[in-house]
Design a protein around this motif. Structure first.
Motif, mmCIF file in Angstrom:
data_model
loop_
_atom_site.group_PDB
_atom_site.id
_atom_site.type_symbol
_atom_site.label_atom_id
_atom_site.label_comp_id
_atom_site.label_asym_id
_atom_site.label_seq_id
_atom_site.Cartn_x
_atom_site.Cartn_y
_atom_site.Cartn_z
ATOM 1 N N TYR A 216 -16.755 -21.160 -21.945
ATOM 2 C CA TYR A 216 -17.706 -20.332 -21.193
ATOM 3 C C TYR A 216 -17.263 -18.876 -21.041
ATOM 4 O O TYR A 216 -18.001 -18.062 -20.498
ATOM 5 N N ARG A 217 -16.057 -18.530 -21.477
ATOM 6 C CA ARG A 217 -15.493 -17.217 -21.134
ATOM 7 C C ARG A 217 -16.355 -16.045 -21.629
ATOM 8 O O ARG A 217 -16.636 -15.107 -20.881
ATOM 9 N N VAL A 218 -16.751 -16.118 -22.888
ATOM 10 C CA VAL A 218 -17.461 -14.968 -23.477
ATOM 11 C C VAL A 218 -18.783 -14.726 -22.767
ATOM 12 O O VAL A 218 -19.078 -13.608 -22.312
ATOM 13 N N ILE A 219 -19.599 -15.764 -22.636
ATOM 14 C CA ILE A 219 -20.916 -15.574 -22.017
ATOM 15 C C ILE A 219 -20.788 -15.230 -20.541
ATOM 16 O O ILE A 219 -21.578 -14.440 -20.001
ATOM 17 N N THR A 220 -19.757 -15.768 -19.884
ATOM 18 C CA THR A 220 -19.541 -15.425 -18.470
ATOM 19 C C THR A 220 -19.180 -13.946 -18.326
ATOM 20 O O THR A 220 -19.693 -13.248 -17.442
ATOM 21 N N LEU A 221 -18.303 -13.469 -19.187
ATOM 22 C CA LEU A 221 -17.954 -12.041 -19.159
ATOM 23 C C LEU A 221 -19.176 -11.169 -19.428
ATOM 24 O O LEU A 221 -19.335 -10.089 -18.840
ATOM 25 N N GLN A 222 -20.048 -11.617 -20.302
ATOM 26 C CA GLN A 222 -21.267 -10.857 -20.579
ATOM 27 C C GLN A 222 -22.165 -10.816 -19.340
ATOM 28 O O GLN A 222 -22.781 -9.792 -19.040
ATOM 29 N N CYS A 223 -22.241 -11.944 -18.615
ATOM 30 C CA CYS A 223 -22.996 -11.957 -17.359
ATOM 31 C C CYS A 223 -22.373 -10.994 -16.341
ATOM 32 O O CYS A 223 -23.078 -10.211 -15.677
ATOM 33 N N LEU A 224 -21.063 -11.043 -16.209
ATOM 34 C CA LEU A 224 -20.369 -10.170 -15.264
ATOM 35 C C LEU A 224 -20.523 -8.695 -15.656
ATOM 36 O O LEU A 224 -20.571 -7.810 -14.787
ATOM 37 N N THR A 225 -20.593 -8.437 -16.954
ATOM 38 C CA THR A 225 -20.815 -7.061 -17.424
ATOM 39 C C THR A 225 -22.187 -6.570 -16.975
ATOM 40 O O THR A 225 -22.336 -5.424 -16.527
ATOM 41 N N GLU A 226 -23.196 -7.415 -17.109
ATOM 42 C CA GLU A 226 -24.544 -7.039 -16.666
ATOM 43 C C GLU A 226 -24.545 -6.739 -15.167
ATOM 44 O O GLU A 226 -25.137 -5.751 -14.724
ATOM 45 N N ILE A 227 -23.877 -7.575 -14.393
ATOM 46 C CA ILE A 227 -23.816 -7.357 -12.944
ATOM 47 C C ILE A 227 -23.093 -6.049 -12.637
ATOM 48 O O ILE A 227 -23.500 -5.284 -11.751
ATOM 49 N N SER A 228 -22.038 -5.762 -13.381
ATOM 50 C CA SER A 228 -21.259 -4.537 -13.149
ATOM 51 C C SER A 228 -22.087 -3.283 -13.388
ATOM 52 O O SER A 228 -21.799 -2.229 -12.806
ATOM 53 N N GLN A 229 -23.094 -3.394 -14.231
ATOM 54 C CA GLN A 229 -23.892 -2.211 -14.572
ATOM 55 C C GLN A 229 -25.078 -2.008 -13.646
ATOM 56 O O GLN A 229 -25.829 -1.054 -13.801
ATOM 57 N N ILE A 230 -25.249 -2.893 -12.681
ATOM 58 C CA ILE A 230 -26.333 -2.710 -11.711
ATOM 59 C C ILE A 230 -25.961 -1.580 -10.760
ATOM 60 O O ILE A 230 -24.888 -1.570 -10.171
ATOM 61 N N GLN A 231 -26.833 -0.617 -10.644
ATOM 62 C CA GLN A 231 -26.602 0.494 -9.723
ATOM 63 C C GLN A 231 -27.303 0.173 -8.406
ATOM 64 O O GLN A 231 -28.520 0.032 -8.353
ATOM 65 N N VAL A 232 -26.523 0.061 -7.355
ATOM 66 C CA VAL A 232 -27.057 -0.337 -6.060
ATOM 67 C C VAL A 232 -27.047 0.851 -5.116
ATOM 68 O O VAL A 232 -25.997 1.441 -4.866
ATOM 69 N N GLU A 233 -28.219 1.212 -4.625
ATOM 70 C CA GLU A 233 -28.306 2.298 -3.649
ATOM 71 C C GLU A 233 -28.655 1.676 -2.297
ATOM 72 O O GLU A 233 -29.814 1.518 -1.939
ATOM 73 N N THR A 234 -27.648 1.279 -1.588
ATOM 74 C CA THR A 234 -27.836 0.646 -0.284
ATOM 75 C C THR A 234 -26.613 0.909 0.575
ATOM 76 O O THR A 234 -25.516 1.148 0.058
#
Length: 952
Positions: A131-149
């Motif tokens: 699961y490592r590769v796809i999990t890292l890809q998911c975490l990468t997507e989350i890391s790129q979320i810009q949160v203004e709160t």
């Protein structure tokens, strides 16, 4: 519609109508270019909103779809989480993670930070290889979320996710392993894991580095954990940067370039000299202190891996041979620019460390410990890339050491290949440091003499680099060559010209042309007119001698001009004159005066020979090598005259001495020739003449148009593609005539002016971007000039042409497949001019059937009827708002552009087309602003891009 009602309409439009434009989505960020490529799949309404957002949709529909989707996604998300929490099936979990990775790009932010999904991913799946590769890809997507709160729990989630991820990764990759070696021998899956890890690290650091940089005391248990995770992440990224795989390296480089620029911009400064080096460290910012050791390692990596600059022409091929590079590697050039930028920032952050690492590596080259072509090349490319980053005193000391050692290495090594590589590096480095050369004449003279030596080196590429380096130095240091230096009895340029034959004897024709242009730059720096003329005479003595012999032979019998070798010799002499004229400028008049009459006579003779060949054999004659060379000579004559005229501001000289014989030789030849034999440079030469002479040329305009207008139109009006150079040059000529000689057009017979107007319409309908833009420029200029005229001239023009022009412009501007050719701003400017005219300029009634109707009401009805017929998807209210917007925004170009864009979005949306091309201008503007911010950093611009006193 009265003027009062129009103002009311404007106020209503400004209040109620807001064109949609690109907006920042606080909850979502699209993935970076480094993210994994996703397979194409059918799009849903939810993806339409969250993947493209307001750049594709009107605001109302965007909001509606978002609300609709948020109500539907809960079930999908709950299913994914349940599977990840409870399902034992590997294949099901794998499929769910892939599904989640795609959804994470655009789902509402609450699903990420107000659920346990970040914990679930970072705690449960990284320890399992499958699961490592796809999990890292998911975490990468989350890391790129810009949160203004302001909700601190979101940041806490991110930090916890990062620390957990680093903890699991550290159990797999310890810092004592050689990751570059491991990667080389790893399986595809393991390589993909390291690549995905790099993308995650880069994404998180670029978006959230402030969350994981621990800069203050006291150190709590949580701070210690965060600092250890940050320390591990940076060291791991440094190790990944050493991997030879280029795509992985580019991902890492992107992060380092960003991080070093951030650290530099904390407090931009020019590095102090060594005397104050210790004081600067005391005042160092905590963030810089945090990264000091890491950046030292990064400097070594950048130096060892430096990419090849485009100025370097000598490369090592796959067989280990040193050869001339024949094709520019654009990827390598882009990589070099990014690496150079990073190294510039690194040098600003600690110039002493950069200098120390470079001098140590140079010592290893000189003593033979690490000598190789690759190592030496990369070191010298790195040395050249930091020009301008040190203060002058440090740069002097550093460069003297580098050049001394390189020259010693050149003497030490045997073999032509070794010498070629070292020579290439010497030339590259010295060409990058003009400030140092200007300050040290003896060193500059030594460098130039060394370049003259290299001009005799037969190893391929060396002579080219010698000439290219010479012209770079000549441009940057030209004044130093024309003054008498201390301990010398004459300017170096005189010494150079006395030995001219010996210097250029081994160069090819193209290299000689570069050399002549370089010397021309030097001569242009001589401010004494008489001395300058003497230098030009000396420079042109060799080509003039050969020219005189050829002209004498041709005067006796022009058959000699049918000998291929003779014609090629003429062509070479002309190219030499062009090269010198280009850099010498208006002072070249003395040389041109010597050969001008011969040039025009030669032009006429060769024209007759080409025409005779076409008459005898047909158009096939134009493919004959001799005829091609004859045409090349004609073209070079035109280029020489264009070059001289563009650089000469003596209008009387041009008008009285250049123009009459020129028109006699050139215009008739252009008109009578077959289309394929007409020289497009004639049109560009005429444009330059018009621009230089302005209204002084008005009496000649009828002759110009009579000779070139109709015959050129007949060449290009059959399609949108034939004769592309003629096409561009023709419309450039029309634009220059409208700008400089406008009254001539207003005095034309109505039929002739109609032909010109038709040509302008034809131009802005083109699919060739440059032609369409020129056409719109002509129309803008035409409308602006007409507005300035008396009513006796302006009103008949509006009566005859306004409605037709409006109709044609709207037809193009409202064509979503055409508008991107020239860009929205072009069309907005023209629409502003067109819709401003009936409100402020047009007094004559435009509706012959009902002269009492106001022009604004007539235009409104006319456009409304056309839109109703062509845009079946739009109702009357939509069309009404669009037309009112055209009138309302007729003085505001930005508002008009946004209004037009919103109209086009509605059309494209109905047709199911992508609308991203309607936002290219904003993206280009953002890029230009970012580039401008970089330009302020010392050393970011290459030396040849910086204008200094010697270039003026």
């Amino acid at each position: 519609m009265s003027s009062e009602s129009l103002e009311n309409t404007k106020a209503s439009i400004r209040t109620n109508f807001r064109p949609s434009g690109p907006s920042v989505r606080p909850s979502v960020r699209r993935p970076s270019a480094s993210s994994a490529v996703r397979p194409v799949r059918p799009r849903t309404n939810c993806e339409e909103v969250f993947d493209f957002g307001s750049q594709n949709l009107t605001q109302a529909k965007e909001q509606h779809l978002k609300q609709q989707f948020c109500g539907q996604f809960q079930e999908v998300f709950t299913l994914c989480v349940n599977i990840l929490e409870k399902c034992p099936s590997n294949s099901m979990v794998q499929a769910t993670l892939k599904t989640l990775q795609r959804f994470l790009t655009w789902i509402p932010v609450g699903y990420v930070f107000e659920t346990n999904i970040t914990d679930l991913l970072s705690d449960n799946f990284l320890s399992l290889e499958v699961y490592r590769v796809i999990t890292l890809q998911c975490l990468t997507e989350i890391s790129q979320i810009q949160v203004e709160t302001n909700d601190p729990s979101y940041n806490e989630k991110l930090v916890k996710m990062f620390c957990s991820t680093m903890r699991h990764i550290s159990s797999v990759l310890t810092l004592d392993i050689d990751l570059a070696a491991v990667y080389k021998d790893a399986s595809d899956q393991d390589q993909k894991f390291i690549s995905s890890l790099a993308q995650f690290l880069v994404a998180f650091i670029k978006e959230h580095v402030d969350l994981i940089e621990v800069l203050d005391e006291p150190m709590t248990e949580m701070k210690i954990l965060i600092r250890e995770s940050h320390d591990y992440a940076i060291q791991l990224l440094l190790k990944i940067t050493l991997i030879e795989e280029m795509e992985v390296f580019k991902v890492c480089l992107d992060c380092w370039c960003w991080l070093t620029s951030q650290l530099y911009r904390i407090s931009p400064f020019v590095q102090p000299s060594s005397l104050y080096g210790m004081m600067s460290q005391v005042r160092e910012h905590p963030r810089r202190q945090l990264y000091r050791e890491y950046l030292s390692v990064l400097r070594s990596t950048m130096i060892c891996r430096m990419a090849k600059p485009e100025e370097v022409l000598i490369v090592e091929n796959d067989q280990g041979e040193v050869v001339r590079e024949m094709v520019k590697d654009t990827d390598s050039i882009a990589l070099y620019r990014n690496m150079r930028e990073t190294l510039v920032y690194l040098t600003h952050l600690d110039n002493k460390d950069t200098e120390m690492k470079m001098t140590e590596k140079l010592a290893s080259q000189v003593n033979g410990g690490e000598f190789s072509w690759k190592n030496l090349n990369r070191l010298c490319w790195a040395v050249g890339s930091i020009s301008g980053t040190m203060i002058e005193e440090d740069e002097k000391r550093f460069l003297v050491l580098v050049i001394r050692d390189l020259l010693g290495l050149c003497e030490q090594k045997r073999g032509k290949d070794n010498k070629a590589v070292i020579a290439s590096n010497i030339m590259y480095v010295v060409g990058q440091y003009p400030r140092f050369l200007r300050a040290h004449w003896k060193f500059l003279k030594t460098v130039i003499n060394k370049l003259f030596e290299f001009m005799h080196e037969t190893h391929e590429g060396v002579q080219d680099m010698a000439c290219d380096t010479f012209i770079k130095i000549a441009i940057k240091c030209k004044r130093h060559f024309v003054i008498v230096q201390p301990a010398e009895n004459k300017p170096f340029v005189e010494e150079m010209l006395e030995n001219l034959t010996g210097i250029i004897c081994d160069l090819s024709h193209a290299q000689v042309h570069v050399f002549y242009e370089a010397v021309g730059h030097i001569i242009s720096a001589q401010i004494d007119g008489k001395m300058q003329e003497q230098l030009i005479t000396q420079l042109m003595e060799i080509p003039n001698r050969t020219w005189g012999d050829i002209i004498a032979a041709a005067s006796s019998n022009d058959v000699v001009l049918e000998e291929p070798e003779m014609v090629r010799s003429v062509l070479n002499i002309l190219k030499t004159n062009v090269a010198a004229c280009k850099s010498i400028g208006s002072a070249f008049v003395s040389q041109l005066g010597n050969i001008y009459n011969d040039l025009l006579s030669l032009y006429k003779i060769l024209s007759e020979k080409v025409s005779r060949a076409v008459t005898t054999i047909g158009e096939e004659a134009l493919k004959n090598p001799l005829v091609k060379t004859m045409r090349a000579v004609k073209r070079e004559i035109l280029i020489l005259l264009s070059t001289f005229i563009s650089k000469n501001n003596d209008h009387t000289l041009i008008l009285e001495s250049i123009v009459p014989p020129l028109f006699d030789a050139v215009l008739f030849d252009y008109q009578k020739n077959v289309p394929q034999a007409r020289e497009p440079k004639v049109l560009s030469l005429l444009s330059i003449l018009v621009t230089q002479l302005g209204s002084l040329l008005c009496p000649q305009v009828p002759s110009i148009l009579g000779a070139v207008f109709q015959c050129s139109v007949d060449m290009i009006n059959k399609d949108m593609e034939a004769f592309p150079e003629h096409r561009t040059n023709f419309f450039e000529l029309v634009l220059s005539l409208v700008q400089e000689c406008f009254p001539v057009f207003m005095e034309m017979p109505a039929d002739d002016l109609r032909t010109v107007i038709d040509a302008v319409v034809w131009a802005f309908q083109h699919t060739m971007r440059n032609v369409a833009e020129i056409g719109l420029d002509i129309l803008k200029e035409l409308l602006a000039r007409v507005r300035e005229q008396d009513d006796a001239i302006a009103q008949p023009f509006y009566k005859r042409y306004y409605i037709d022009l409006l109709k044609h412009v709207l037809a193009v501007a409202c064509d979503s497949s055409q508008v991107h050719v020239a860009g929205l701003t072009y069309y907005a400017e023209v629409l502003c001019a067109l819709f401003r005219a009936p409100e402020f300029s047009i007094k004559v009634p435009l509706n012959d059937a009902n002269p009492s109707q106001s022009n604004i009401d007539f235009i409104y009805e006319h456009i409304g009827g056309n839109f109703q017929a062509h845009f079946a998807n739009m109702n009357q209210d939509q069309i009404r708002i669009i037309i009112k917007g055209f009138f309302s925004f007729n003085t505001e170009i930005v508002s008009m552009r946004n209004h037009l864009r919103d109209f086009l979005i509605q059309i494209k949306e109905h047709n199911g087309e992508d609308t991203s091309d309607l936002y290219l201008e904003e993206r280009e503007a953002e890029i230009q602003q970012a580039q401008q911010r970089k330009r302020d950093v010392p050393g970011i611009l290459k030396p040849d891009e910086v204008e200094d006193e010697d270039m003026r």
